[in-house]
Design an enzyme around this catalytic site. Structure first.
Site, PDB file in Angstrom:
ATOM      1  N   HIS A  11       0.942  -1.217  -0.165  1.00  0.00           N
ATOM      2  CA  HIS A  11      -0.004  -0.080  -0.080  1.00  0.00           C
ATOM      3  C   HIS A  11       0.845   1.186  -0.116  1.00  0.00           C
ATOM      4  CE1 HIS A  11       0.557  -0.509   4.282  1.00  0.00           C
ATOM      5  NE2 HIS A  11       0.630   0.733   4.432  1.00  0.00           N
ATOM      6  N   HIS A  84       4.041   7.350   3.368  1.00  0.00           N
ATOM      7  CA  HIS A  84       4.994   6.457   3.248  1.00  0.00           C
ATOM      8  C   HIS A  84       4.635   5.183   2.046  1.00  0.00           C
ATOM      9  CE1 HIS A  84       1.887   4.531   5.934  1.00  0.00           C
ATOM     10  NE2 HIS A  84       2.243   3.185   5.319  1.00  0.00           N
ATOM     11  N   GLU A 133       7.954   1.435   4.796  1.00  0.00           N
ATOM     12  CA  GLU A 133       6.978   0.546   5.773  1.00  0.00           C
ATOM     13  C   GLU A 133       7.562  -0.801   5.070  1.00  0.00           C
ATOM     14  OE1 GLU A 133       3.024  -0.886   7.860  1.00  0.00           O
ATOM     15  OE2 GLU A 133       3.028   0.547   6.387  1.00  0.00           O
TER      16      GLU A 133
END
Length: 142
Positions: A11, A84, A133
């Site tokens: 994502h 992110h 991440e």
């Protein structure tokens, strides 16, 4: 160097000042029809939901309070913005070890993320200014 490498894009995290308003934008402007119900993650100081897309997700993130790490981001970017990029990894502990060996700064300790799996963040200075991440791949269906 080990064989460690990132997996699929999971994502893109987008910090927003108002989650409901952001959801409405994705519905009306972009035609998104699959948006999860927002939920609070008090341990991380955020409220989140996911815009499900055919090939990934957009994680919409609103600060819960002024102690939230997202609060500072919104202070600097009042309309919100990309926060992110998240990639899956097979083993979060291996990711932590390899990031250290490769000279990257891991921010904090592994912890449970919004998908219910272990995550870490790698400092933007190590990734051309992008906060990365790394998320342990969810077991079973996404």
């Amino acid at each position: 160097m080990s064989e460690f490498k990132i997996g699929p894009l999971n994502h893109v995290g987008v910090a927003v000042p108002d989650l409901e308003e952001a959801c409405e934008t994705y519905r009306t402007l972009y035609g998104a029809t699959d948006i999860t119900t927002p939920f609070d993650m008090p341990e991380q100081g955020v409220k989140v939901c996911f815009v499900n897309l055919p090939n990934s997700q957009i994680e919409l993130i609103e600060p819960l309070n002024e102690e939230s790490p997202i609060h500072n981001f919104i202070q600097k970017n009042p309309k919100g913005g990309q926060h992110h990029v998240c990639f899956e990894v097979d083993d979060i502990n291996e990711a932590v070890e390899e990031m250290g060996k490769r000279g990257a700064t891991v921010l904090g300790k592994p912890r449970i993320g919004a998908h219910g799996t272990m995550i870490i963040f790698v400092h933007p200075k190590n990734s051309n200014g992008v906060l990365i991440e790394l998320m342990e791949s969810p077991k079973g269906d996404h």
